[in-house]
Design a protein around this motif. Structure first.
Motif, mmCIF file in Angstrom:
data_model
loop_
_atom_site.group_PDB
_atom_site.id
_atom_site.type_symbol
_atom_site.label_atom_id
_atom_site.label_comp_id
_atom_site.label_asym_id
_atom_site.label_seq_id
_atom_site.Cartn_x
_atom_site.Cartn_y
_atom_site.Cartn_z
ATOM 1 N N GLN A 35 13.089 45.425 29.531
ATOM 2 C CA GLN A 35 13.223 44.529 30.448
ATOM 3 C C GLN A 35 13.588 43.381 29.984
ATOM 4 O O GLN A 35 12.732 42.753 28.848
ATOM 5 C CB GLN A 35 11.938 44.387 31.210
ATOM 6 C CG GLN A 35 11.719 43.358 32.338
ATOM 7 C CD GLN A 35 10.418 43.344 33.180
ATOM 8 O OE1 GLN A 35 9.500 43.968 32.950
ATOM 9 N NE2 GLN A 35 10.649 42.782 34.382
ATOM 10 N N THR A 77 3.485 46.484 30.712
ATOM 11 C CA THR A 77 3.894 47.843 31.397
ATOM 12 C C THR A 77 2.674 48.597 31.790
ATOM 13 O O THR A 77 2.211 49.147 30.723
ATOM 14 C CB THR A 77 4.938 48.493 30.773
ATOM 15 O OG1 THR A 77 5.968 47.477 30.696
ATOM 16 C CG2 THR A 77 5.373 49.668 31.840
ATOM 17 N N GLN A 112 9.801 45.139 37.869
ATOM 18 C CA GLN A 112 9.474 46.258 37.102
ATOM 19 C C GLN A 112 9.185 47.495 38.287
ATOM 20 O O GLN A 112 9.571 48.526 38.096
ATOM 21 C CB GLN A 112 8.458 46.238 36.240
ATOM 22 C CG GLN A 112 7.936 47.228 35.204
ATOM 23 C CD GLN A 112 7.177 46.975 34.085
ATOM 24 O OE1 GLN A 112 6.177 47.615 34.082
ATOM 25 N NE2 GLN A 112 7.459 46.106 33.259
#
Length: 352
Positions: A35, A77, A112
């Motif tokens: 990302q 994440t 995300q």
């Protein structure tokens, strides 16, 4: 002479940004996620709120160092996606920005979580089941299970409506949001005077495990719309309204370098006609192995992500720009010139 519209237009705002993601999977295993988050520079000239870091922020490279540190410490994440990288790049355009509104988290999480839904589709898995299967911790799975139960995940929905789910870990808390959205024409095309209507979140559930303790459960749940307009901080209700607004309606319209919004009346935060009629906040028992955390703006990121994912499932396409209703201007902009004539450059002009 300056008027109040000038004051509003000179304020500091959440910086515009773009997030690019790439994921790879081998069979049913996610092997990598990358990302790259590019943003207008976030101004950290205040440092961390005291003189030493404020002075350091003004040194060459100081603002960039603070931005990188805050990004690395706050963004993560929550899924086992193999080799994972999240990188920040900020560009200084001289625009008035500030480290407000959950800083990077709403935008990063929303991008995300939309990718998570696409990965679930690619592996032909239910979005909730996919998140549960790839969650990093038992606590995250417990939060997902609770929000799915409280929000009645998977129930039959009318065409044009859908559920969405999002998870977030920050402020020492573990959180998940589940929302239902109505994107049917009768809802999207509602006519309300001076209103930005569009899709409406009709039901919202938010579940949080508040670190190792919760001193004031009612305060953590609360912070209503009146408080949200002042800062979206302090509670899950206000945070959810902020997440809904960022997904569906709240943005600035820039013309010739000047925001057209000149008051809170112009700015399209979540209004009464767009708030979910059903809102359920669940505070689970604190994590005995956790750390003392904070409420902050914890309700924003997972809520924005859940609304975006619900919208994607309702309309059948992945949104790539937010808010959804940005192009629609629903107010008459105030003038961008002073309301009184400019002062004379020649005193004789006064007589004439």
């Amino acid at each position: 002479m300056r008027h109040r519209a000038d004051d509003s237009r000179q304020g500091r705002v959440h910086p515009a940004c773009t997030s690019t993601l790439r994921a790879a999977h081998l069979g049913d295993k996610i092997v990598s996620l990358q990302q790259n988050h590019t943003s207008v520079r976030t101004d950290y000239s205040h440092g961390l709120g005291e003189a030493i870091t404020a002075s350091a922020a003004k040194l060459p490279g100081g603002n960039y160092s603070l931005a990188q540190s805050i990004f690395v410490l706050s963004q993560n994440t929550p899924y086992n996606f193999g080799a994972t990288s999240q990188l920040l790049n900020e560009i200084d355009l001289g625009f008035n920005t500030g480290s407000v509104r959950n800083v990077y988290s709403p935008n990063v999480r929303t991008a995300q979580e939309l990718m998570v839904d696409q990965l679930a589709d690619a592996l032909k898995m239910d979005p909730y089941g996919f998140r549960r299967a790839y969650a990093k911790t038992d606590l995250q799975r417990a939060v997902l299970d609770r929000v799915a139960k409280e929000g009645d995940w998977g129930r039959d929905m009318e065409p044009g409506t859908a559920q969405g789910i999002g998870m977030h870990v920050e402020y020492k808390n573990t959180m998940a949001a589940l929302v239902e959205i109505d994107c049917r024409p009768a809802t999207v095309n509602r006519q309300i005077r001076d209103a930005c209507t569009g899709p409406r979140v009709t039901r919202a559930t938010y579940v949080i495990v508040p670190g190792s303790q919760c001193v004031n459960p009612t305060g953590l749940k609360a912070m209503t719309m009146g408080g949200m307009t002042g800062g979206m901080t302090g509670g899950m209700m206000g945070g959810m309204m902020g997440g809904i607004a960022m997904t569906l309606s709240a943005s600035l319209h820039i013309k010739d370098g000047t925001p057209l919004e000149a008051s809170w009346d112009n700015y399209r935060c979540t209004r009464q006609w767009n708030t979910p009629p059903e809102l359920n906040i669940v505070i689970m028992d604190p994590d005995p192995d956790g750390e003392v955390g904070g409420g902050g703006e914890a309700g924003v990121a997972a809520s924005m992500a859940a609304v975006a994912c619900a919208y994607r499932r309702a309309v059948g396409t992945t949104p790539t720009s937010f808010p959804i209703n940005h192009d629609e201007l629903t107010f008459e902009p105030y003038p961008t010139v002073p309301p009184l004539p400019q002062p004379p450059t020649n005193g004789l002009d006064i007589v004439s």
